[in-house]
Design a protein around this motif. Structure first.
Motif, PDB file in Angstrom:
ATOM      1  N   ALA A   1       2.394 -13.504   7.119  1.00 31.14           N
ATOM      2  CA  ALA A   1       2.755 -12.252   7.063  1.00 31.14           C
ATOM      3  C   ALA A   1       2.776 -11.779   8.574  1.00 31.14           C
ATOM      4  O   ALA A   1       3.544 -10.779   8.879  1.00 31.14           O
ATOM      5  CB  ALA A   1       1.784 -11.418   6.220  1.00 31.14           C
TER       6      ALA A   1
ATOM      7  N   LYS B   1      -2.561  -2.156   4.595  1.00 31.50           N
ATOM      8  CA  LYS B   1      -1.819  -2.895   3.629  1.00 31.50           C
ATOM      9  C   LYS B   1      -1.081  -1.726   2.774  1.00 31.50           C
ATOM     10  O   LYS B   1      -0.234  -2.111   2.097  1.00 31.50           O
ATOM     11  CB  LYS B   1      -2.695  -3.671   2.546  1.00 31.50           C
ATOM     12  CG  LYS B   1      -3.245  -5.135   2.770  1.00 31.50           C
ATOM     13  CD  LYS B   1      -1.932  -5.723   2.950  1.00 31.50           C
ATOM     14  CE  LYS B   1      -2.187  -7.210   3.273  1.00 31.50           C
ATOM     15  NZ  LYS B   1      -0.984  -8.161   3.332  1.00 31.50           N
TER      16      LYS B   1
ATOM     17  N   HIS C   1       5.665  -7.477  -4.575  1.00 31.18           N
ATOM     18  CA  HIS C   1       5.432  -9.018  -4.351  1.00 31.18           C
ATOM     19  C   HIS C   1       4.660  -9.536  -5.429  1.00 31.18           C
ATOM     20  O   HIS C   1       3.338  -8.899  -5.997  1.00 31.18           O
ATOM     21  CB  HIS C   1       5.200  -9.255  -3.101  1.00 31.18           C
ATOM     22  CG  HIS C   1       3.912  -8.743  -2.404  1.00 31.18           C
ATOM     23  ND1 HIS C   1       2.634  -9.585  -2.800  1.00 31.18           N
ATOM     24  CD2 HIS C   1       3.274  -7.729  -1.805  1.00 31.18           C
ATOM     25  CE1 HIS C   1       1.609  -8.967  -2.239  1.00 31.18           C
ATOM     26  NE2 HIS C   1       1.744  -7.824  -1.708  1.00 31.18           N
TER      27      HIS C   1
ATOM     28  N   ASP D   1       2.766 -10.427   0.638  1.00 37.07           N
ATOM     29  CA  ASP D   1       3.174  -9.567   1.418  1.00 37.07           C
ATOM     30  C   ASP D   1       4.315  -8.989   1.131  1.00 37.07           C
ATOM     31  O   ASP D   1       5.277  -9.599   0.780  1.00 37.07           O
ATOM     32  CB  ASP D   1       3.110  -9.926   3.098  1.00 37.07           C
ATOM     33  CG  ASP D   1       3.327  -8.924   4.193  1.00 37.07           C
ATOM     34  OD1 ASP D   1       2.496  -8.224   4.313  1.00 37.07           O
ATOM     35  OD2 ASP D   1       4.682  -8.831   4.507  1.00 37.07           O
ATOM     36  N   LYS D   2       4.838  -7.935   1.716  1.00 36.68           N
ATOM     37  CA  LYS D   2       5.929  -7.295   1.324  1.00 36.68           C
ATOM     38  C   LYS D   2       7.342  -7.930   2.000  1.00 36.68           C
ATOM     39  O   LYS D   2       8.490  -7.615   1.456  1.00 36.68           O
ATOM     40  CB  LYS D   2       6.129  -5.558   1.526  1.00 36.68           C
ATOM     41  CG  LYS D   2       5.769  -5.176   2.948  1.00 36.68           C
ATOM     42  CD  LYS D   2       5.648  -3.976   3.163  1.00 36.68           C
ATOM     43  CE  LYS D   2       5.096  -3.311   4.561  1.00 36.68           C
ATOM     44  NZ  LYS D   2       5.958  -3.850   5.835  1.00 36.68           N
TER      45      LYS D   2
ATOM     46  N   THR E   1       6.882  -3.046  -1.286  1.00 33.71           N
ATOM     47  CA  THR E   1       5.779  -2.441  -1.012  1.00 33.71           C
ATOM     48  C   THR E   1       4.574  -3.549  -0.868  1.00 33.71           C
ATOM     49  O   THR E   1       4.641  -4.642  -1.638  1.00 33.71           O
ATOM     50  CB  THR E   1       5.429  -1.508  -1.778  1.00 33.71           C
ATOM     51  OG1 THR E   1       4.404  -0.675  -1.690  1.00 33.71           O
ATOM     52  CG2 THR E   1       5.053  -1.839  -3.569  1.00 33.71           C
ATOM     53  N   ASN E   2       3.740  -3.187  -0.125  1.00 34.98           N
ATOM     54  CA  ASN E   2       2.400  -4.066  -0.085  1.00 34.98           C
ATOM     55  C   ASN E   2       1.373  -3.209  -1.008  1.00 34.98           C
ATOM     56  O   ASN E   2       1.712  -2.019  -1.245  1.00 34.98           O
ATOM     57  CB  ASN E   2       1.937  -3.966   1.528  1.00 34.98           C
ATOM     58  CG  ASN E   2       2.339  -5.177   2.168  1.00 34.98           C
ATOM     59  OD1 ASN E   2       2.788  -6.079   1.436  1.00 34.98           O
ATOM     60  ND2 ASN E   2       1.904  -5.414   3.503  1.00 34.98           N
ATOM     61  N   TYR E   3       0.286  -3.936  -1.345  1.00 30.17           N
ATOM     62  CA  TYR E   3      -0.956  -3.198  -1.812  1.00 30.17           C
ATOM     63  C   TYR E   3      -2.105  -3.673  -1.359  1.00 30.17           C
ATOM     64  O   TYR E   3      -2.241  -4.872  -1.052  1.00 30.17           O
ATOM     65  CB  TYR E   3      -0.745  -3.232  -3.358  1.00 30.17           C
ATOM     66  CG  TYR E   3      -0.353  -4.472  -3.783  1.00 30.17           C
ATOM     67  CD1 TYR E   3      -1.199  -5.438  -4.150  1.00 30.17           C
ATOM     68  CD2 TYR E   3       0.998  -4.888  -4.041  1.00 30.17           C
ATOM     69  CE1 TYR E   3      -0.964  -6.780  -4.691  1.00 30.17           C
ATOM     70  CE2 TYR E   3       1.409  -6.072  -4.551  1.00 30.17           C
ATOM     71  CZ  TYR E   3       0.402  -7.038  -5.088  1.00 30.17           C
ATOM     72  OH  TYR E   3       1.004  -8.229  -5.514  1.00 30.17           O
TER      73      TYR E   3
END
Length: 334
Positions: free
Chosen positions: A76, A95, A117, A125-126, A147-149
């Protein structure tokens, strides 16, 4: 047999590609195998010759969690902001960010396709699983988000679902986005999170997003729609991953199972694409779809032949890809 640094580097690439859903950029990543990954199982794979990639795939679930996280984070960190993307923040955590790609040409507000993802709720990772999707879907007039989270164990699955909802809320406020035409697409653990957000209204409500804004949901080879059923499978190779994410609490497992929330209200339109050879994914997909249809929703399950867990996601948006054609037909119906 002595293993050279070159061979370890090649294994690093293969492992990175596996963990990062075979992102094209991962093939360009360099570096040596992290110390956390130097396990007997993986070292055995390094001498497997032409079968090295298959061996690593089989050994993937035996790798320590620290290995998966280390390789994922390295990958990432090497991924630059893609050309044409705008990175937006929906929270203070590093994130809590989403990449937005706008269509090249638009005569009005564009519908939004948001990708979530995978990575077993603990890695990813996005930018690792998008592959050709941004260019493909923006070329068809869609705005595309990835999107990330926040990740387990630093965050809970409940917080991850809240992050996905927050990303939707942020993107709906962007200029040129049709706030009432949103489609969610998720792969693997991302499929679970997309399904959870689109069935349990708690998350969207907290983010100020009406459920009616989610016009459709596309799920790519998820197997966590009924958490308790999946965790009880014999010889479950991802048992540790599920235990870390969902614990042993039956009430919490049910609360985080999209199938448990399939009674109305839900997003109205669903396309679920399991890998045909994965019996657990097909079974979980069919059960979720049946529950959604019983609640009055439209839900289609289309098992994909000649695909594996990675290629289904990686090849989405490639010219001539049959799974992409199935998704295209679904999006046209919306």
């Amino acid at each position: 047999m002595k293993v050279s640094r070159t061979t370890i580097g090649a294994a690093m690439l293969a492992t990175t590609a596996l963990i990062a859903s075979h992102g094209a950029w991962a093939q360009r990543a360099g570096g040596r195998l992290p110390p956390e990954c130097r396990t007997p199982e993986l070292r055995k794979c390094l001498t497997a010759g032409d079968n090295r990639r298959q061996c690593i795939a089989a050994a993937f679930q035996t790798l320590p969690d620290g290995c998966r996280k280390s390789v994922s984070e390295r990958a990432a960190a090497r991924a630059p902001l893609p050309e044409g993307a705008q990175e937006l923040s929906f929270g203070t955590d590093p994130k809590q960010k989403v990449d937005l790609f706008r269509p090249a040409a638009s005569t009005g507000k564009a519908p939004l396709l948001l990708f979530v993802h995978g990575g077993g709720w603990s890695i990813g990772d996005k930018r690792t699983g998008t592959s050709n999707k941004p260019g493909y879907y923006t070329g068809k007039g869609w705005a595309f988000g990835s999107t990330n989270y926040r990740l387990v164990p630093q965050a809970t699955v409940e917080q991850q679902a809240a992050d996905v909802a927050a990303a939707i809320a942020l993107l709906r406020r962007q200029p040129g986005i049709d706030a009432d035409r949103v489609v969610l697409m998720g792969h693997s653990a991302g499929a679970h999170l997309a399904a959870l957000v689109a069935t349990d209204p708690t998350y969207l409500k907290a983010a100020g997003v009406p459920l009616s804004a989610i016009r459709g949901v596309v799920l790519l080879d998820g197997a966590g729609y009924d958490i308790a059923a999946q965790m009880s499978q014999p010889r479950n190779p991802v048992a540790t991953m599920y235990q870390q994410a969902f614990s042993s609490d039956p009430a919490r497992q049910a609360a985080l199972s999209p199938t448990s929330h399939a009674a109305a209200p839900n997003a109205a339109n669903w396309l679920i694409l399991p890998v045909a050879r994965r019996a657990d994914s097909v079974r979980q997909s069919q059960q979720l779809a049946a529950a959604l249809r019983a609640a009055g929703n439209r839900a289609e399950v289309a098992p994909q032949p000649d695909k594996n867990h990675g290629s289904l996601n990686r090849e989405m948006g490639e010219p001539g890809d049959p799974s992409t054609a199935v998704v295209d037909a679904f999006l046209k119906q919306l």
